[in-house]
Design a protein around this motif. Sequence first.
Motif, PDB file in Angstrom:
ATOM      1  N   PHE A   1       3.472  24.710   5.199  1.00 20.04           N
ATOM      2  CA  PHE A   1       4.629  24.210   4.473  1.00 20.04           C
ATOM      3  C   PHE A   1       4.686  22.690   4.608  1.00 20.04           C
ATOM      4  N   ASN A   2       5.095  22.043   3.554  1.00 20.66           N
ATOM      5  CA  ASN A   2       5.209  20.586   3.509  1.00 20.66           C
ATOM      6  C   ASN A   2       6.664  20.201   3.370  1.00 20.66           C
ATOM      7  N   ARG A   3       7.031  19.116   4.038  1.00 21.88           N
ATOM      8  CA  ARG A   3       8.404  18.596   3.941  1.00 21.88           C
ATOM      9  C   ARG A   3       8.341  17.085   4.098  1.00 21.88           C
ATOM     10  N   LEU A   4       9.405  16.425   3.673  1.00 21.74           N
ATOM     11  CA  LEU A   4       9.463  14.986   3.894  1.00 21.74           C
ATOM     12  C   LEU A   4       9.489  14.725   5.394  1.00 21.74           C
ATOM     13  N   ALA A   5       8.859  13.663   5.803  1.00 22.56           N
ATOM     14  CA  ALA A   5       8.842  13.299   7.219  1.00 22.56           C
ATOM     15  C   ALA A   5      10.272  13.119   7.709  1.00 22.56           C
ATOM     16  N   THR A   6      10.524  13.518   8.948  1.00 20.65           N
ATOM     17  CA  THR A   6      11.873  13.397   9.492  1.00 20.65           C
ATOM     18  C   THR A   6      12.324  11.937   9.538  1.00 20.65           C
ATOM     19  N   ASP A   7      11.380  11.024   9.640  1.00 20.04           N
ATOM     20  CA  ASP A   7      11.750   9.608   9.647  1.00 20.04           C
ATOM     21  C   ASP A   7      11.549   8.946   8.285  1.00 20.04           C
ATOM     22  N   PHE A   8      11.470   9.766   7.221  1.00 20.99           N
ATOM     23  CA  PHE A   8      11.388   9.217   5.864  1.00 20.99           C
ATOM     24  C   PHE A   8      12.618   8.342   5.667  1.00 20.99           C
ATOM     25  N   PRO A   9      12.440   7.096   5.294  1.00 27.57           N
ATOM     26  CA  PRO A   9      13.582   6.162   5.243  1.00 27.57           C
ATOM     27  C   PRO A   9      14.680   6.623   4.284  1.00 27.57           C
ATOM     28  N   GLU A  10      15.856   6.837   4.830  1.00 26.49           N
ATOM     29  CA  GLU A  10      16.984   7.288   4.002  1.00 26.49           C
ATOM     30  C   GLU A  10      17.287   6.321   2.856  1.00 26.49           C
ATOM     31  N   PRO A  11      17.250   5.007   3.068  1.00 27.07           N
ATOM     32  CA  PRO A  11      17.491   4.115   1.918  1.00 27.07           C
ATOM     33  C   PRO A  11      16.452   4.310   0.809  1.00 27.07           C
ATOM     34  N   LEU A  12      15.207   4.535   1.187  1.00 27.18           N
ATOM     35  CA  LEU A  12      14.168   4.782   0.193  1.00 27.18           C
ATOM     36  C   LEU A  12      14.454   6.090  -0.530  1.00 27.18           C
TER      37      LEU A  12
ATOM     38  N   GLY B   1       0.824  -1.205   0.000  1.00 23.98           N
ATOM     39  CA  GLY B   1       0.000   0.000   0.000  1.00 23.98           C
ATOM     40  C   GLY B   1       0.856   1.252   0.000  1.00 23.98           C
ATOM     41  N   LEU B   2       1.896   1.246   0.817  1.00 25.93           N
ATOM     42  CA  LEU B   2       2.802   2.394   0.886  1.00 25.93           C
ATOM     43  C   LEU B   2       3.549   2.575  -0.437  1.00 25.93           C
ATOM     44  N   LEU B   3       4.072   1.496  -0.969  1.00 23.20           N
ATOM     45  CA  LEU B   3       4.818   1.595  -2.231  1.00 23.20           C
ATOM     46  C   LEU B   3       3.917   2.000  -3.393  1.00 23.20           C
ATOM     47  N   SER B   4       2.645   1.594  -3.343  1.00 21.76           N
ATOM     48  CA  SER B   4       1.725   1.983  -4.419  1.00 21.76           C
ATOM     49  C   SER B   4       1.507   3.490  -4.434  1.00 21.76           C
ATOM     50  N   LEU B   5       1.653   4.141  -3.286  1.00 23.14           N
ATOM     51  CA  LEU B   5       1.556   5.600  -3.257  1.00 23.14           C
ATOM     52  C   LEU B   5       2.623   6.229  -4.151  1.00 23.14           C
TER      53      LEU B   5
ATOM     54  N   LEU C   1      -0.076  11.484   0.941  1.00 18.19           N
ATOM     55  CA  LEU C   1       1.291  11.324   1.436  1.00 18.19           C
ATOM     56  C   LEU C   1       1.376  11.614   2.935  1.00 18.19           C
ATOM     57  N   ARG C   2       0.598  12.595   3.411  1.00 21.07           N
ATOM     58  CA  ARG C   2       0.567  12.882   4.852  1.00 21.07           C
ATOM     59  C   ARG C   2      -0.075  11.734   5.613  1.00 21.07           C
ATOM     60  N   THR C   3      -1.175  11.210   5.086  1.00 20.16           N
ATOM     61  CA  THR C   3      -1.865  10.094   5.739  1.00 20.16           C
ATOM     62  C   THR C   3      -0.933   8.892   5.862  1.00 20.16           C
ATOM     63  N   ALA C   4      -0.081   8.678   4.871  1.00 22.66           N
ATOM     64  CA  ALA C   4       0.866   7.558   4.893  1.00 22.66           C
ATOM     65  C   ALA C   4       2.071   7.849   5.785  1.00 22.66           C
ATOM     66  N   GLY C   5       2.192   9.081   6.270  1.00 17.78           N
ATOM     67  CA  GLY C   5       3.306   9.423   7.137  1.00 17.78           C
ATOM     68  C   GLY C   5       4.584   9.787   6.405  1.00 17.78           C
ATOM     69  N   LEU C   6       4.493  10.009   5.091  1.00 16.96           N
ATOM     70  CA  LEU C   6       5.690  10.342   4.312  1.00 16.96           C
ATOM     71  C   LEU C   6       5.986  11.835   4.297  1.00 16.96           C
ATOM     72  N   VAL C   7       4.964  12.645   4.558  1.00 15.12           N
ATOM     73  CA  VAL C   7       5.105  14.102   4.519  1.00 15.12           C
ATOM     74  C   VAL C   7       4.546  14.680   5.815  1.00 15.12           C
ATOM     75  N   HIS C   8       5.233  15.682   6.340  1.00 19.39           N
ATOM     76  CA  HIS C   8       4.772  16.417   7.520  1.00 19.39           C
ATOM     77  C   HIS C   8       4.561  17.874   7.132  1.00 19.39           C
ATOM     78  N   THR C   9       3.789  18.568   7.940  1.00 24.04           N
ATOM     79  CA  THR C   9       3.507  19.974   7.664  1.00 24.04           C
ATOM     80  C   THR C   9       3.968  20.856   8.812  1.00 24.04           C
ATOM     81  N   ARG C  10       4.134  22.124   8.455  1.00 23.60           N
ATOM     82  CA  ARG C  10       4.452  23.157   9.447  1.00 23.60           C
ATOM     83  C   ARG C  10       3.680  24.400   9.041  1.00 23.60           C
TER      84      ARG C  10
END
Length: 127
Positions: free
Chosen positions: A95-106, A33-37, A79-88
């Motif tokens: 403002f939108n940014r990649l989540a701080t825990d966005f997997p570095e290998p990904l 599901g996450l990868l399909s995003l 993307l926010r619902t999946a936890g890939l993007v955070h807002t400020r």
Amino acid sequence: MTGAERAAPVNAHAVAQAQERVPSTEDISRLTGLLSLMTDPVRLRILYALDVSDELCVGDLAIALDLNEDQVTYALRLLRTAGLVHTRRQGRVVFNRLATDFPEPLREHCLRRLVELTRRVSESPDL
């Protein structure tokens, strides 16, 4: 005969190792599901834009990617619902940014290296 009906595996050690290490069906379902995003071009372009920029608001993402704000808003919500993007929020601007825990290998392998690979393949004279 299915694998489950087999009386004895050819390589019992390898079978046991696979059974121990392969994620559960539930984990795989969440992962697919996450990868399909990331298979949607708009969402993937947003992830790329946020990877190369510190953070962007919806309007700036729309301009940068030549999209309309509705497309960007919908994609960001997923993307926010999946936890890939955070807002400020800063005043009225979000403002939108990649989540701080966005997997570095990904980030490294999917967002950066796979594009390089697809460019090399498309430029190959063998195609």
